[in-house]
Design an enzyme around this catalytic site. Structure first.
Site, PDB file in Angstrom:
ATOM      1  N   CYS A 184       0.809  -1.228   0.000  1.00 21.02           N
ATOM      2  CA  CYS A 184       0.000   0.000   0.000  1.00 21.02           C
ATOM      3  C   CYS A 184       0.843   1.279   0.000  1.00 21.02           C
ATOM      4  O   CYS A 184       0.543   2.233  -0.712  1.00 21.02           O
ATOM      5  CB  CYS A 184      -0.949   0.000   1.195  1.00 21.02           C
ATOM      6  SG  CYS A 184      -0.193  -0.569   2.719  1.00 21.02           S
ATOM      7  N   HIS A 189      -3.143   6.117   4.804  1.00 20.81           N
ATOM      8  CA  HIS A 189      -1.699   6.264   5.038  1.00 20.81           C
ATOM      9  C   HIS A 189      -1.250   7.643   4.527  1.00 20.81           C
ATOM     10  O   HIS A 189      -1.647   8.064   3.431  1.00 20.81           O
ATOM     11  CB  HIS A 189      -0.915   5.202   4.266  1.00 20.81           C
ATOM     12  CG  HIS A 189      -0.990   3.808   4.832  1.00 20.81           C
ATOM     13  ND1 HIS A 189      -1.707   3.478   5.953  1.00 20.81           N
ATOM     14  CD2 HIS A 189      -0.380   2.662   4.418  1.00 20.81           C
ATOM     15  CE1 HIS A 189      -1.549   2.170   6.200  1.00 20.81           C
ATOM     16  NE2 HIS A 189      -0.758   1.658   5.285  1.00 20.81           N
TER      17      HIS A 189
HETATM   18  P1  NAP Z   1      -6.981  -9.586   8.321  1.00 20.03           P
HETATM   19  O1  NAP Z   1      -7.997  -8.538   8.504  1.00 20.03           O
HETATM   20  O2  NAP Z   1      -6.276 -10.137   9.495  1.00 20.03           O
HETATM   21  O3  NAP Z   1      -7.653 -10.806   7.498  1.00 20.03           O
HETATM   22  C1  NAP Z   1      -6.951 -11.975   7.172  1.00 20.03           C
HETATM   23  C2  NAP Z   1      -7.765 -12.802   6.190  1.00 20.03           C
HETATM   24  O4  NAP Z   1      -7.018 -13.953   5.798  1.00 20.03           O
HETATM   25  C3  NAP Z   1      -9.062 -13.319   6.799  1.00 20.03           C
HETATM   26  O5  NAP Z   1     -10.026 -13.441   5.784  1.00 20.03           O
HETATM   27  C4  NAP Z   1      -8.645 -14.707   7.286  1.00 20.03           C
HETATM   28  O6  NAP Z   1      -9.725 -15.599   7.410  1.00 20.03           O
HETATM   29  C5  NAP Z   1      -7.760 -15.119   6.136  1.00 20.03           C
HETATM   30  N1  NAP Z   1      -6.850 -16.184   6.504  1.00 20.03           N
HETATM   31  C6  NAP Z   1      -5.898 -16.171   7.451  1.00 20.03           C
HETATM   32  N2  NAP Z   1      -5.268 -17.365   7.511  1.00 20.03           N
HETATM   33  C7  NAP Z   1      -5.853 -18.146   6.571  1.00 20.03           C
HETATM   34  C8  NAP Z   1      -5.669 -19.481   6.141  1.00 20.03           C
HETATM   35  N3  NAP Z   1      -4.732 -20.260   6.674  1.00 20.03           N
HETATM   36  N4  NAP Z   1      -6.456 -19.970   5.145  1.00 20.03           N
HETATM   37  C9  NAP Z   1      -7.400 -19.181   4.592  1.00 20.03           C
HETATM   38  N5  NAP Z   1      -7.635 -17.912   4.952  1.00 20.03           N
HETATM   39  C10 NAP Z   1      -6.864 -17.399   5.932  1.00 20.03           C
HETATM   40  O7  NAP Z   1      -5.821  -9.105   7.356  1.00 20.03           O
HETATM   41  P2  NAP Z   1      -5.869  -8.060   6.121  1.00 20.03           P
HETATM   42  O8  NAP Z   1      -5.506  -6.722   6.622  1.00 20.03           O
HETATM   43  O9  NAP Z   1      -7.106  -8.227   5.343  1.00 20.03           O
HETATM   44  O10 NAP Z   1      -4.619  -8.549   5.295  1.00 20.03           O
HETATM   45  C11 NAP Z   1      -4.549  -9.815   4.708  1.00 20.03           C
HETATM   46  C12 NAP Z   1      -3.280  -9.877   3.858  1.00 20.03           C
HETATM   47  O11 NAP Z   1      -3.424  -8.953   2.801  1.00 20.03           O
HETATM   48  C13 NAP Z   1      -1.989  -9.423   4.591  1.00 20.03           C
HETATM   49  O12 NAP Z   1      -1.414 -10.484   5.307  1.00 20.03           O
HETATM   50  C14 NAP Z   1      -1.158  -8.951   3.455  1.00 20.03           C
HETATM   51  O13 NAP Z   1      -0.463 -10.029   2.876  1.00 20.03           O
HETATM   52  C15 NAP Z   1      -2.169  -8.415   2.481  1.00 20.03           C
HETATM   53  N6  NAP Z   1      -2.250  -6.942   2.596  1.00 20.03           N
HETATM   54  C16 NAP Z   1      -1.756  -6.227   1.608  1.00 20.03           C
HETATM   55  C17 NAP Z   1      -1.768  -4.878   1.687  1.00 20.03           C
HETATM   56  C18 NAP Z   1      -1.122  -4.089   0.617  1.00 20.03           C
HETATM   57  O14 NAP Z   1      -0.388  -3.230   0.984  1.00 20.03           O
HETATM   58  N7  NAP Z   1      -1.373  -4.327  -0.645  1.00 20.03           N
HETATM   59  C19 NAP Z   1      -2.313  -4.212   2.758  1.00 20.03           C
HETATM   60  C20 NAP Z   1      -2.834  -4.945   3.789  1.00 20.03           C
HETATM   61  C21 NAP Z   1      -2.798  -6.335   3.671  1.00 20.03           C
HETATM   62  P3  NAP Z   1     -10.473 -15.818   8.837  1.00 20.03           P
HETATM   63  O15 NAP Z   1     -11.334 -14.612   9.065  1.00 20.03           O
HETATM   64  O16 NAP Z   1     -11.261 -17.052   8.614  1.00 20.03           O
HETATM   65  O17 NAP Z   1      -9.393 -15.954   9.865  1.00 20.03           O
HETATM   66  O1  3JN Z   2       1.107  -2.416   7.574  1.00 19.01           O
HETATM   67  C1  3JN Z   2       0.603  -1.870   6.593  1.00 19.01           C
HETATM   68  O2  3JN Z   2       0.151  -0.724   6.627  1.00 19.01           O
HETATM   69  C2  3JN Z   2       0.538  -2.602   5.304  1.00 19.01           C
HETATM   70  C3  3JN Z   2       0.723  -4.046   5.524  1.00 19.01           C
HETATM   71  C4  3JN Z   2       0.939  -4.893   4.552  1.00 19.01           C
HETATM   72  C5  3JN Z   2       1.202  -6.290   4.827  1.00 19.01           C
HETATM   73  C6  3JN Z   2       0.869  -6.835   6.062  1.00 19.01           C
HETATM   74  C7  3JN Z   2       1.152  -8.158   6.345  1.00 19.01           C
HETATM   75  C8  3JN Z   2       1.759  -8.951   5.406  1.00 19.01           C
HETATM   76  C9  3JN Z   2       1.803  -7.092   3.867  1.00 19.01           C
HETATM   77  C10 3JN Z   2       2.112  -6.514   2.513  1.00 19.01           C
HETATM   78  O3  3JN Z   2       1.187  -6.254   1.771  1.00 19.01           O
HETATM   79  O4  3JN Z   2       3.284  -6.335   2.196  1.00 19.01           O
HETATM   80  C11 3JN Z   2       2.099  -8.410   4.162  1.00 19.01           C
HETATM   81  C12 3JN Z   2       2.753  -9.322   3.178  1.00 19.01           C
HETATM   82  O5  3JN Z   2       2.095  -9.707   2.249  1.00 19.01           O
HETATM   83  O6  3JN Z   2       3.938  -9.639   3.371  1.00 19.01           O
END
Ligand code: NAP
Ligand code: 3JN
Length: 338
Positions: free
Chosen positions: A128, A244
């Protein structure tokens, strides 16, 4: 042409935003599959007035799926994207799992859309903090070649997921009422504080940086297709729920005045200039929250070097920083005009 879409991590902060944006933009969904962990299986989420049942993610979940939007963490992507690609779907991955893989396009549609069509089954969505910065850097780079960037971020807690939002809310209440609070997400009090460690769970790297900082550095060079740009970053978590903010100092090869930069940015796709400091108008997280644009302001020349600019960039981390960017990639993939 309507397509079969899956959201992996559908219950998460990013996943629920994906669901909302698919509906808002009337993305042509033929069949929607919602996948999460066994904790959520059997529950439902609303989509277009109907309840869609959440299924447990399995290697066999991808039959008939054409586009899978992954947002359940890097380890889930590493394990399940190979199954998804073998089943014939294209994975748009929101995690860091494949971002730096030379075979995988890393895409911000306003910046490098041509990369989308080079995919071999996986397209990566950048971090992000990177997305909002490169949206602004790209037109300035095209005009004057960016040589060096120094960025400090002020990141909202929703970037760390639902649990982090809950912790900020509960801890703020506790501090205000002088009560004890047992933290689960952040290593320090986040209420009324600023924590220079993102992500909160990782150890610092041997060079003293965090992985979030190195993501910004490496992803920026890959997206702009220029390994010669020097980038350094400090990423900081602040007690904001959504949006952010970034302070960016940049040095260009060719001189750009503040007004020239403002003019260039006012024409940049996905970017909105708010830059009337005398009227106290500049980008704010409260303004960017829920919006699709990336906002830039406080545009001024850095008088400490010959060709320098300072900028303040703000965007909704869950929308353009994650869910919206992924869905814009999917739209281009199926060639739906935005
Ligand atoms: P979150 O609110 O903690 O949600 C995590 C999601 O992943 C929930 O739907 C959870 O399901 C699911 N999950 C976790 N473990 C799993 C498994 N073993 N099998 C299937 N589903 C599973 O986290 P979030 O903020 O949405 O972020 C999720 C991911 O998106 C991050 O870890 C990161 O890699 C990515 N992300 C990317 C950005 C970006 O900058 N582009 C920003 C934020 C996040 P349950 O509800 O069933 O536990
Ligand atoms: O912390 C934030 O503001 C963005 C977080 C992104 C994030 C959180 C957990 C795992 C990532 C990401 O998108 O880089 C990951 C990941 O995929 O490694």
């Amino acid at each position: 042409m309507a397509v079969n879409v899956a959201i992996v991590g559908a219950t998460g902060a990013v996943g629920t935003e994906m669901l909302r944006i698919l509906e808002e933009r009337n993305f042509p969904v033929k069949r929607l599959t919602l996948l999460a962990s066994s904790r959520s299986a059997g529950k439902g989420l609303p989509f277009k007035g109907e309840e869609v049942l959440i299924e447990e993610l399995k290697s066999s979940s991808f039959g008939g799926i054409e586009i899978a939007l992954f947002s359940a963490g890097a380890s889930v992507s590493k394990e399940f994207i190979p199954h998804c690609v073998r089943a014939g779907a294209v994975a748009v991955d929101n995690t860091s799992a494949f971002r730096m893989d030379p075979e995988v396009p890393l895409v911000v549609p306003e910046v490098n859309p041509e990369e989308i069509y080079k995919h071999k089954g996986i397209i990566a969505n950048p971090n992000c903090s990177t997305i909002q910065m490169v949206l602004v850097l790209k037109p300035l780079h095209d005009a004057a070649r960016v040589k060096r960037v120094v960025v400090s971020t002020y990141q909202a807690v929703s970037g760390a997921g639902w649990q982090a939002v809950k912790e900020l809310e509960e801890e703020t209440e506790a501090v205000l009422h002088n009560e004890r609070y047992k933290r689960k997400v952040f290593p320090h009090q986040i209420a009324f504080n600023a924590i220079p460690q993102i992500p909160q769970s990782d150890a610092f790297l041997s060079n003293g940086y965090t992985s979030e900082e190195m993501k910004m550095i490496n992803e920026t060079k890959k997206i702009l297709g220029d390994q010669s740009i020097r980038v350094t970053a400090t990423t900081v978590r602040i007690p904001v729920i959504r949006g952010h903010s970034e302070s960016v100092n940049m040095e260009t090869e060719k001189k750009l005045t503040a007004q020239e930069a403002r003019d260039i940015l006012s024409r940049a796709p996905g970017v909105t200039v708010i830059d009337e400091p005398h009227n106290q108008l500049y980008p704010l997280a409260t303004v960017a929250s829920g919006r699709d644009e990336t906002f830039v302001g406080r545009i001024r020349e850095d008088f400490s070097i010959p060709n320098g600019l300072n900028l303040w960039i703000v965007s909704d981390n869950l929308r353009k920083g994650a869910a919206l960017n992924a869905i814009q990639i999917a739209e281009k993939l199926i060639k739906v005009p935005a």
